[in-house]
Design a protein around this motif. Structure first.
Motif, PDB file in Angstrom:
ATOM      1  N   PHE A 117      -0.066   5.912 -14.644  1.00  0.00           N
ATOM      2  CA  PHE A 117      -0.066   4.539 -14.154  1.00  0.00           C
ATOM      3  C   PHE A 117      -1.468   4.138 -13.725  1.00  0.00           C
ATOM      4  O   PHE A 117      -2.177   4.934 -13.102  1.00  0.00           O
ATOM      5  N   ASN A 118      -1.852   2.912 -14.033  1.00  0.00           N
ATOM      6  CA  ASN A 118      -3.142   2.455 -13.534  1.00  0.00           C
ATOM      7  C   ASN A 118      -2.996   1.973 -12.088  1.00  0.00           C
ATOM      8  O   ASN A 118      -1.883   1.842 -11.569  1.00  0.00           O
ATOM      9  N   SER A 119      -4.102   1.723 -11.440  1.00  0.00           N
ATOM     10  CA  SER A 119      -4.089   1.375 -10.013  1.00  0.00           C
ATOM     11  C   SER A 119      -3.337   0.079  -9.742  1.00  0.00           C
ATOM     12  O   SER A 119      -2.679  -0.067  -8.694  1.00  0.00           O
ATOM     13  N   SER A 120      -3.397  -0.861 -10.671  1.00  0.00           N
ATOM     14  CA  SER A 120      -2.681  -2.128 -10.497  1.00  0.00           C
ATOM     15  C   SER A 120      -1.166  -1.908 -10.518  1.00  0.00           C
ATOM     16  O   SER A 120      -0.428  -2.548  -9.757  1.00  0.00           O
ATOM     17  N   GLU A 121      -0.716  -0.997 -11.371  1.00  0.00           N
ATOM     18  CA  GLU A 121       0.718  -0.691 -11.430  1.00  0.00           C
ATOM     19  C   GLU A 121       1.187  -0.017 -10.147  1.00  0.00           C
ATOM     20  O   GLU A 121       2.264  -0.331  -9.624  1.00  0.00           O
ATOM     21  N   VAL A 122       0.392   0.912  -9.653  1.00  0.00           N
ATOM     22  CA  VAL A 122       0.752   1.591  -8.403  1.00  0.00           C
ATOM     23  C   VAL A 122       0.853   0.588  -7.267  1.00  0.00           C
ATOM     24  O   VAL A 122       1.811   0.607  -6.470  1.00  0.00           O
ATOM     25  N   GLU A 123      -0.093  -0.308  -7.172  1.00  0.00           N
ATOM     26  CA  GLU A 123      -0.073  -1.327  -6.124  1.00  0.00           C
ATOM     27  C   GLU A 123       1.122  -2.252  -6.278  1.00  0.00           C
ATOM     28  O   GLU A 123       1.761  -2.636  -5.283  1.00  0.00           O
ATOM     29  N   ALA A 124       1.468  -2.598  -7.526  1.00  0.00           N
ATOM     30  CA  ALA A 124       2.623  -3.463  -7.770  1.00  0.00           C
ATOM     31  C   ALA A 124       3.913  -2.796  -7.313  1.00  0.00           C
ATOM     32  O   ALA A 124       4.766  -3.426  -6.666  1.00  0.00           O
ATOM     33  N   VAL A 125       4.061  -1.506  -7.621  1.00  0.00           N
ATOM     34  CA  VAL A 125       5.268  -0.780  -7.207  1.00  0.00           C
ATOM     35  C   VAL A 125       5.338  -0.698  -5.690  1.00  0.00           C
ATOM     36  O   VAL A 125       6.407  -0.916  -5.083  1.00  0.00           O
ATOM     37  N   LYS A 126       4.220  -0.406  -5.047  1.00  0.00           N
ATOM     38  CA  LYS A 126       4.227  -0.281  -3.589  1.00  0.00           C
ATOM     39  C   LYS A 126       4.578  -1.599  -2.919  1.00  0.00           C
ATOM     40  O   LYS A 126       5.410  -1.638  -1.990  1.00  0.00           O
ATOM     41  N   GLN A 127       3.985  -2.693  -3.377  1.00  0.00           N
ATOM     42  CA  GLN A 127       4.287  -3.996  -2.802  1.00  0.00           C
ATOM     43  C   GLN A 127       5.739  -4.392  -3.050  1.00  0.00           C
ATOM     44  O   GLN A 127       6.395  -4.970  -2.167  1.00  0.00           O
ATOM     45  N   TRP A 128       6.242  -4.077  -4.224  1.00  0.00           N
ATOM     46  CA  TRP A 128       7.640  -4.385  -4.554  1.00  0.00           C
ATOM     47  C   TRP A 128       8.588  -3.627  -3.633  1.00  0.00           C
ATOM     48  O   TRP A 128       9.590  -4.188  -3.151  1.00  0.00           O
ATOM     49  N   VAL A 129       8.281  -2.352  -3.358  1.00  0.00           N
ATOM     50  CA  VAL A 129       9.116  -1.576  -2.436  1.00  0.00           C
ATOM     51  C   VAL A 129       9.037  -2.155  -1.032  1.00  0.00           C
ATOM     52  O   VAL A 129      10.065  -2.341  -0.362  1.00  0.00           O
ATOM     53  N   ILE A 130       7.853  -2.446  -0.567  1.00  0.00           N
ATOM     54  CA  ILE A 130       7.680  -3.016   0.775  1.00  0.00           C
ATOM     55  C   ILE A 130       8.495  -4.296   0.936  1.00  0.00           C
ATOM     56  O   ILE A 130       9.080  -4.557   1.989  1.00  0.00           O
ATOM     57  N   GLN A 131       8.586  -5.067  -0.143  1.00  0.00           N
ATOM     58  CA  GLN A 131       9.320  -6.326  -0.106  1.00  0.00           C
ATOM     59  C   GLN A 131      10.830  -6.159  -0.310  1.00  0.00           C
ATOM     60  O   GLN A 131      11.571  -7.138  -0.264  1.00  0.00           O
ATOM     61  N   GLY A 132      11.291  -4.922  -0.525  1.00  0.00           N
ATOM     62  CA  GLY A 132      12.730  -4.706  -0.595  1.00  0.00           C
ATOM     63  C   GLY A 132      13.236  -3.987  -1.816  1.00  0.00           C
ATOM     64  O   GLY A 132      14.445  -3.740  -1.937  1.00  0.00           O
ATOM     65  N   PRO A 145       4.042  16.361 -12.310  1.00  0.00           N
ATOM     66  CA  PRO A 145       3.536  15.933 -10.999  1.00  0.00           C
ATOM     67  C   PRO A 145       2.103  15.425 -11.035  1.00  0.00           C
ATOM     68  O   PRO A 145       1.747  14.511 -10.289  1.00  0.00           O
ATOM     69  N   LYS A 146       1.285  16.023 -11.903  1.00  0.00           N
ATOM     70  CA  LYS A 146      -0.126  15.644 -11.963  1.00  0.00           C
ATOM     71  C   LYS A 146      -0.306  14.219 -12.450  1.00  0.00           C
ATOM     72  O   LYS A 146      -1.115  13.459 -11.894  1.00  0.00           O
ATOM     73  N   VAL A 147       0.458  13.822 -13.463  1.00  0.00           N
ATOM     74  CA  VAL A 147       0.222  12.511 -14.081  1.00  0.00           C
ATOM     75  C   VAL A 147       0.798  11.363 -13.260  1.00  0.00           C
ATOM     76  O   VAL A 147       0.460  10.198 -13.502  1.00  0.00           O
ATOM     77  N   ILE A 148       1.667  11.655 -12.279  1.00  0.00           N
ATOM     78  CA  ILE A 148       2.191  10.587 -11.415  1.00  0.00           C
ATOM     79  C   ILE A 148       1.626  10.699 -10.001  1.00  0.00           C
ATOM     80  O   ILE A 148       2.120  10.070  -9.074  1.00  0.00           O
ATOM     81  N   GLU A 149       0.569  11.497  -9.856  1.00  0.00           N
ATOM     82  CA  GLU A 149       0.021  11.798  -8.539  1.00  0.00           C
ATOM     83  C   GLU A 149      -0.405  10.555  -7.772  1.00  0.00           C
ATOM     84  O   GLU A 149      -0.199  10.465  -6.553  1.00  0.00           O
ATOM     85  N   ASN A 150      -0.999   9.576  -8.459  1.00  0.00           N
ATOM     86  CA  ASN A 150      -1.451   8.386  -7.728  1.00  0.00           C
ATOM     87  C   ASN A 150      -0.277   7.555  -7.228  1.00  0.00           C
ATOM     88  O   ASN A 150      -0.366   6.889  -6.192  1.00  0.00           O
ATOM     89  N   LEU A 151       0.861   7.608  -7.931  1.00  0.00           N
ATOM     90  CA  LEU A 151       2.050   6.892  -7.466  1.00  0.00           C
ATOM     91  C   LEU A 151       2.738   7.639  -6.332  1.00  0.00           C
ATOM     92  O   LEU A 151       3.082   7.046  -5.306  1.00  0.00           O
ATOM     93  N   SER A 152       2.955   8.931  -6.474  1.00  0.00           N
ATOM     94  CA  SER A 152       3.626   9.698  -5.416  1.00  0.00           C
ATOM     95  C   SER A 152       2.800   9.722  -4.135  1.00  0.00           C
ATOM     96  O   SER A 152       3.343   9.591  -3.030  1.00  0.00           O
ATOM     97  N   SER A 153       1.482   9.868  -4.271  1.00  0.00           N
ATOM     98  CA  SER A 153       0.643   9.920  -3.069  1.00  0.00           C
ATOM     99  C   SER A 153       0.546   8.566  -2.373  1.00  0.00           C
ATOM    100  O   SER A 153       0.285   8.502  -1.166  1.00  0.00           O
ATOM    101  N   ALA A 154       0.792   7.484  -3.112  1.00  0.00           N
ATOM    102  CA  ALA A 154       0.792   6.159  -2.493  1.00  0.00           C
ATOM    103  C   ALA A 154       1.893   6.046  -1.443  1.00  0.00           C
ATOM    104  O   ALA A 154       1.800   5.232  -0.519  1.00  0.00           O
ATOM    105  N   PHE A 155       2.925   6.874  -1.568  1.00  0.00           N
ATOM    106  CA  PHE A 155       4.018   6.887  -0.596  1.00  0.00           C
ATOM    107  C   PHE A 155       3.963   8.132   0.293  1.00  0.00           C
ATOM    108  O   PHE A 155       4.881   8.378   1.081  1.00  0.00           O
ATOM    109  N   GLY A 156       2.899   8.954   0.139  1.00  0.00           N
ATOM    110  CA  GLY A 156       2.690  10.086   1.031  1.00  0.00           C
ATOM    111  C   GLY A 156       3.279  11.401   0.586  1.00  0.00           C
ATOM    112  O   GLY A 156       3.322  12.359   1.370  1.00  0.00           O
ATOM    113  N   PHE A 157       3.714  11.515  -0.670  1.00  0.00           N
ATOM    114  CA  PHE A 157       4.304  12.756  -1.169  1.00  0.00           C
ATOM    115  C   PHE A 157       3.245  13.579  -1.897  1.00  0.00           C
ATOM    116  O   PHE A 157       2.509  13.065  -2.741  1.00  0.00           O
TER     117      PHE A 157
END
Length: 298
Positions: A117-132, A145-157
């Protein structure tokens, strides 16, 4: 998701992978969900997107077809998602399932591995979750795990990019947590045991709640190149690490798992052997999946 490999075990520590072909794994064509009661009707059916825009190993009409069948049996509307993530796009869904994304359409497991995922996608997913919105994230054994690291770490995993063995999680030894997900809404929905089929493991952020916790004997084999394992390949203790956890983020929710086969039913074409929802020890895995989905739907 259990990698189907021919292995040689020398003592308790040496594992040499002689051959491995994930393409030999197929969705079980005979699978029928045990669930016969729909929680949702057509008028209130949650929309579930299963990501297929990131070279996913597990897809709605592929190896995760039984997963989709279980959800449909409960009244969820399940659709394949073939678009990159934007906030506007994700707002069409109630629940997003991302299962074993890859950085590219691979024909082998040769490093290096980059972000799916690119950084814009990660940010979109995080904002979407925050909004519900609700995210159901699955990242199996290395290299997933390596290829989704930027997404999982965005939520602290924090994932271990390795392989762990099959595990049983039970209420009686507290490896399966007492949680509203395991308690269910009735006695018939109470979960006392869940089985996983290898995968990886992760550490959770402070506000997350564990569901599946590995014990003292759990180790992760961490090869530099997936499946190339010998006596010198590092073994790391996974005692206290997790294969399932949930987290509330803003108005939304996140469920993270480090093994995908536990939520599907697959067979090995060359042997006909089945793994997953219809395996011995996994009798409650289907209800566990439904309970997780119910929690994400709240």
């Amino acid at each position: 998701m259990k990698s189907v490999c021919k292995t040689i075990f020398l003592g308790l520590s040496l594992v040499a992978v002689m051959s491995c072909s994930d393409s030999d794994q197929q969705a079980d064509p005979d699978f029928v969900p045990k669930n016969i009661k729909k929680t949702f009707s057509q008028s209130n059916s949650p929309m579930v997107f299963i990501d297929e825009a990131h070279n996913n190993f597990l897809t709605k009409n592929g190896r995760y077809k039984p997963f989709a069948q279980v959800l449909s049996s409960d009244g969820y509307t399940v659709k394949s998602s073939s678009e990159k993530f934007t906030l506007a796009y994700l707002q069409q869904a109630n629940i997003l399932v991302v299962a074993n994304a890859l950085d590219k359409n691979r024909r082998d497991w040769t490093p290096p591995f980059t972000n799916a995922f690119n950084s814009s996608e990660v940010e979109a997913v995080k904002q979407w979750v925050i909004q519900g919105g609700s995210l159901f994230l699955v990242a199996d054994h290395t290299p997933f795990p390596k290829v989704i690291e930027n997404l999982s770490s965005a939520f602290g995993f924090e994932f271990s990019n390795g392989h762990v063995r099959d595990a049983l999680f039970r209420i009686d030894d507290k490896s399966l947590a007492e949680h509203s997900i395991t308690q269910g809404d009735s006695q018939s929905e109470r979960i006392t045991q869940v089985k996983s089929f290898g995968g990886s493991a992760f550490q959770i952020p402070a506000k997350a709640q564990p569901l599946l916790t590995l014990g003292k004997r759990a180790t992760s084999i961490v090869p530099k190149v997936p499946f190339q394992i010998n006596a010198k390949t590092p073994r790391v203790s996974m005692n206290g690490w997790h294969q399932g956890a949930v987290l509330e983020v803003g108005e939304g929710r996140v469920a993270v798992f480090s093994e995908g086969m536990m939520f599907s039913s697959q067979f090995v074409a060359s042997t006909g052997k089945k793994y997953g929802l219809e395996s011995n020890g996994a009798e409650q895995n289907e209800q566990f999946l439904l309970n997780v989905m119910h929690w994400l739907s709240q």
